[in-house]
Design a protein around this motif. Sequence first.
Motif, short mmCIF file in Angstrom:
data_model
loop_
_atom_site.label_atom_id
_atom_site.label_comp_id
_atom_site.label_asym_id
_atom_site.label_seq_id
_atom_site.Cartn_x
_atom_site.Cartn_y
_atom_site.Cartn_z
N THR A 1 37.68 28.69 55.05
CA THR A 1 37.30 28.52 56.59
C THR A 1 36.59 27.12 56.87
OG1 THR A 1 37.29 30.90 56.72
CG2 THR A 1 35.91 29.49 58.33
N MET A 2 35.54 26.84 56.11
CA MET A 2 34.80 25.73 56.17
C MET A 2 35.48 24.28 56.05
SD MET A 2 32.08 26.90 57.52
CE MET A 2 31.09 25.54 57.72
N LYS A 3 36.48 24.48 54.94
CA LYS A 3 37.29 23.23 54.75
C LYS A 3 38.29 23.06 56.01
CE LYS A 3 39.44 23.54 50.57
NZ LYS A 3 39.97 23.90 49.32
N CYS A 4 38.91 24.02 56.44
CA CYS A 4 39.64 23.88 57.63
C CYS A 4 38.74 23.49 58.93
CB CYS A 4 40.24 25.34 58.15
SG CYS A 4 41.10 25.35 59.70
N PRO B 1 26.76 21.60 68.47
CA PRO B 1 26.10 22.62 67.59
C PRO B 1 26.98 22.90 66.41
CG PRO B 1 26.74 23.69 69.50
CD PRO B 1 27.08 22.23 69.79
N LEU B 2 28.40 23.02 66.63
CA LEU B 2 29.19 23.57 65.57
C LEU B 2 29.32 22.38 64.47
CD1 LEU B 2 31.93 25.29 67.84
CD2 LEU B 2 30.06 26.38 66.71
N ARG B 3 29.34 21.11 64.79
CA ARG B 3 29.14 20.01 64.10
C ARG B 3 27.92 19.91 63.17
NH1 ARG B 3 26.71 15.78 62.58
NH2 ARG B 3 27.81 13.95 61.71
N ASN B 4 27.04 20.16 63.82
CA ASN B 4 25.70 20.34 63.13
C ASN B 4 25.59 21.50 62.05
OD1 ASN B 4 24.67 18.06 64.51
ND2 ASN B 4 23.41 19.63 65.99
N LYS B 5 26.24 22.61 62.26
CA LYS B 5 26.19 23.65 61.36
C LYS B 5 27.07 23.21 60.05
CE LYS B 5 26.16 27.97 62.36
NZ LYS B 5 26.35 29.45 63.06
N ILE B 6 28.21 22.71 60.49
CA ILE B 6 29.11 22.06 59.19
C ILE B 6 28.36 20.77 58.63
CG2 ILE B 6 31.19 20.85 58.83
CD1 ILE B 6 32.42 22.30 61.67
N ALA B 7 27.67 20.15 59.15
CA ALA B 7 27.08 19.01 58.51
C ALA B 7 25.94 19.58 57.51
CB ALA B 7 26.37 18.01 59.31
N LEU C 1 38.22 24.76 66.77
CA LEU C 1 39.72 24.50 66.75
C LEU C 1 40.14 24.22 68.06
CD1 LEU C 1 40.69 26.84 63.79
CD2 LEU C 1 40.00 24.62 63.91
N THR C 2 39.90 25.11 69.16
CA THR C 2 40.37 25.07 70.57
C THR C 2 39.80 23.92 71.39
OG1 THR C 2 40.52 27.33 70.77
CG2 THR C 2 40.44 26.23 72.75
N SER C 3 38.51 23.68 71.08
CA SER C 3 37.93 22.37 71.82
C SER C 3 38.42 21.11 71.31
CB SER C 3 36.36 22.41 71.77
OG SER C 3 35.91 23.39 72.35
N ALA C 4 38.29 20.91 69.78
CA ALA C 4 38.81 19.83 69.07
C ALA C 4 40.28 19.73 69.49
CB ALA C 4 38.82 20.02 67.61
N GLU C 5 41.33 20.64 69.59
CA GLU C 5 42.53 20.29 69.84
C GLU C 5 42.86 19.91 71.11
OE1 GLU C 5 45.99 19.59 68.57
OE2 GLU C 5 44.66 20.41 67.31
N LEU C 6 41.96 20.33 72.22
CA LEU C 6 42.01 19.84 73.52
C LEU C 6 41.78 18.38 73.59
CD1 LEU C 6 40.96 21.72 76.54
CD2 LEU C 6 40.26 19.29 76.43
N SER D 1 31.05 31.52 62.06
CA SER D 1 31.78 32.67 62.56
C SER D 1 33.03 32.57 62.70
CB SER D 1 30.73 33.64 63.25
OG SER D 1 30.82 33.00 64.72
N PRO D 2 33.81 33.64 62.71
CA PRO D 2 35.29 33.41 63.43
C PRO D 2 35.31 33.10 64.61
CG PRO D 2 35.18 35.24 61.96
CD PRO D 2 33.70 34.96 62.05
N PRO D 3 34.46 33.60 65.62
CA PRO D 3 34.48 32.80 67.17
C PRO D 3 34.13 31.42 67.23
CG PRO D 3 33.23 35.06 67.03
CD PRO D 3 33.87 34.55 65.62
N GLU D 4 33.12 30.90 66.44
CA GLU D 4 32.64 29.74 66.28
C GLU D 4 33.89 28.70 65.70
OE1 GLU D 4 27.76 29.82 65.29
OE2 GLU D 4 29.25 30.01 64.11
#
Length: 132
Positions: free
Chosen positions: A11-14, A95-101, A115-120, A107-110
């Motif tokens: 999940t985190m690799k994706c 905030p999601l980028r910070n969690k990844i960093a 994915l949705t925001s980045a794809e847009l 979480s699955p909703p995050e």
Amino acid sequence: MVEVNKSEVDTMKCAYGKLYLLENTLRSYIIRKMELVYGPNWFHLAPRLVLKRGAKKDFDKLNLHELERHYLQSYPEAFKFLPPLFLQSLHTIYPLRNKIAHSHFLSPPEVEKLLTSAELIIKYIEKKMNSC
């Protein structure tokens, strides 16, 4: 010792892969737009013309939020037609980028939000870059 299962790692690799693609796509878009508006020496010329100072930080070292602050917000002539949803999507990702960093699990909703925001954003940039 912390247990990490393969599913979390995948999940985190994706998530990291999508974030990497987004940041580098955004960098390419910024370079293209700045070259179109300010010419091939945009990195040195644009800050002097618009901000009345030299560039403060090396472009390649800017983080996602800094790309917005230093370029998307600072050079309205180059980025004046960005739709509000583009910027809203960027703000959703921070905030999601910070969690990844910091190696915190999304979480699955995050992940879906990332994915949705980045794809847009990526689709918007690809459309604009293909029309230049």
